[in-house]
Design a protein around this motif. Structure first.
Motif, short mmCIF file in Angstrom:
data_model
loop_
_atom_site.label_atom_id
_atom_site.label_comp_id
_atom_site.label_asym_id
_atom_site.label_seq_id
_atom_site.Cartn_x
_atom_site.Cartn_y
_atom_site.Cartn_z
N TYR A 124 6.21 28.87 32.65
CA TYR A 124 5.14 27.70 32.08
C TYR A 124 4.67 28.95 31.10
N HIS A 125 4.07 30.30 31.14
CA HIS A 125 3.50 30.91 29.89
C HIS A 125 4.62 30.82 28.32
N GLU A 165 1.66 21.60 28.78
CA GLU A 165 0.83 22.39 29.42
C GLU A 165 -0.21 21.92 30.21
N VAL A 170 -5.17 29.16 31.79
CA VAL A 170 -5.17 30.86 31.54
C VAL A 170 -6.20 31.84 32.28
N THR A 210 5.71 30.87 37.23
CA THR A 210 4.33 30.49 36.27
C THR A 210 5.02 31.63 34.90
N THR A 211 6.06 32.43 35.14
CA THR A 211 6.01 33.35 33.78
C THR A 211 6.97 32.57 32.87
N ASN A 250 7.12 23.63 23.72
CA ASN A 250 5.68 23.00 24.58
C ASN A 250 5.47 22.35 23.54
N TYR A 256 -4.86 24.46 28.08
CA TYR A 256 -4.05 25.95 28.00
C TYR A 256 -5.06 26.93 28.50
N GLU A 257 -5.90 26.66 27.84
CA GLU A 257 -7.29 28.46 27.66
C GLU A 257 -7.24 27.83 28.44
N GLN A 262 4.76 27.56 27.22
CA GLN A 262 3.88 26.97 26.05
C GLN A 262 3.72 27.81 24.88
N SER A 263 4.42 29.21 24.52
CA SER A 263 4.96 29.89 23.76
C SER A 263 5.90 29.90 22.64
#
Length: 322
Positions: free
Chosen positions: A208-209, A222, A314, A205-206, A217, A310-311, A212-213
């Protein structure tokens, strides 16, 4: 509510994309006639105001534009110019709007035949994923005479978000297969990268974020990584369609005498996955190759089973914490 001066449309092909295009047209007040081989799909849309048709030819009668959204160039060509093809019932001055990912040669053949009957052509393949098609914000690539495009721009805006006018008929088909090839390349890279993260003991999970940043990416990463983590693999895009699109890409490479070593490798990988897991399985099933060889899966808890931007991923993850 329909506005009196709005154009009306027929739509043939109510699959994952076609149904969403029809719904968004109707939301904006357009009258839409629909046809699909699956009567249940027609019925779902007639309940919200669509007009049922018994054939592609009937869907093409007395409309300003006929939209096709079909799974292969062969099917699209047959629907338009085959026996009882739609083109024979289209009125002069109307327009064929092809949203399928198609072969440029087939597209230009149908456009030429249509032109002899004073029927115009707009190619408008869409890209960005079915989740964006559902919201009416999918990207549309347009190849057409500029004036004809402007005549139908409001309808295209009804089901599309960003719209790129690329030039004459044929131009959008080239760019569409390029975008699909890049998506498939990103998918394979994402799978291999996430498996390395898993085996190295990183929290997925970490990871992935963080990806994405990062500069690594992509839209594919994403939106598709979550359905791999979930295990649904649901991109609503089959291995069969992926193989079709990659073949279109390599064929264009041959036409333009461009070496396509990387694309051909991707094509081979997807053909192998299609043969192993079934042509109607979703594209991320290609992850099973590396999962089976490594002996572990790329799964992480609380991710959605459908593609999302992505949003929205989240938001989904945050709700799961409550």
């Amino acid at each position: 509510m329909k506005v009196s001066n709005m154009l009306n449309y027929g739509l043939v092909g109510l699959g994952n994309l076609g149904e969403k295009i029809a719904r968004n047209l109707m939301k904006k007040g357009f009258v839409v006639k629909v046809y699909d081989k699956d009567q249940a799909k027609i019925n779902r849309l007639t309940k919200i105001g669509a007009i049922a048709s018994l054939s592609p030819a009937q869907a093409a009668e007395d409309v300003d534009g006929l939209i096709t959204c079909l799974p292969s160039p062969k099917i699209s060509t047959e629907v338009m110019i085959g026996e009882d093809g739609a083109i024979r019932t289209m009125k002069q001055g109307s327009t064929w709007i092809e949203t399928s990912t198609t072969d440029i040669k087939d597209l230009q053949l149908v456009a030429k035949i249509a032109g002899k009957q004073n029927i115009k052509t707009i190619e408008a393949p869409v890209t960005g994923g079915v989740h964006r098609a559902e919201k009416g914000i999918i990207t549309v690539l347009v190849g057409a005479e500029k004036e004809n495009f402007l005549d139908h721009e409001e309808a295209i805006k009804a089901f599309g978000g960003k719209i790129f006018y690329l030039g004459e008929v044929g131009s959008a088909s080239v760019l569409k297969v390029i975008t699909n090839m890049l998506a498939f390349a990103n998918l394979i890279g994402s799978i291999e990268g996430l498996m390395l993260a898993k085996k190295a003991g990183l929290d997925l999970t970490t990871s992935y974020h963080a990806i994405q940043s990062s500069s690594g990416n992509s839209a594919e990463f994403e939106t598709v990584a979550p359905v791999i983590f979930n295990g649904s693999f649901d991109t609503s895009f089959s291995l069969k369609l992926a193989c079709k699109d990659l073949t279109l890409m390599t064929s264009l490479g041959e036409d333009y005498k461009i070496p396509m070593k990387f694309t051909k490798l991707i094509e081979e990988m997807f053909i192998d996955a299609k043969n192993k897991y079934g042509e109607n399985e979703w594209t991320p099933n290609i992850a099973k190759d590396i999962e089976n060889k490594v002996g572990t899966t790329i799964r992480a808890p609380n991710f959605p089973d459908k593609m999302m931007d992505y949003e929205d991923v989240v938001k989904f993850l945050n709700k799961s914490k409550i």
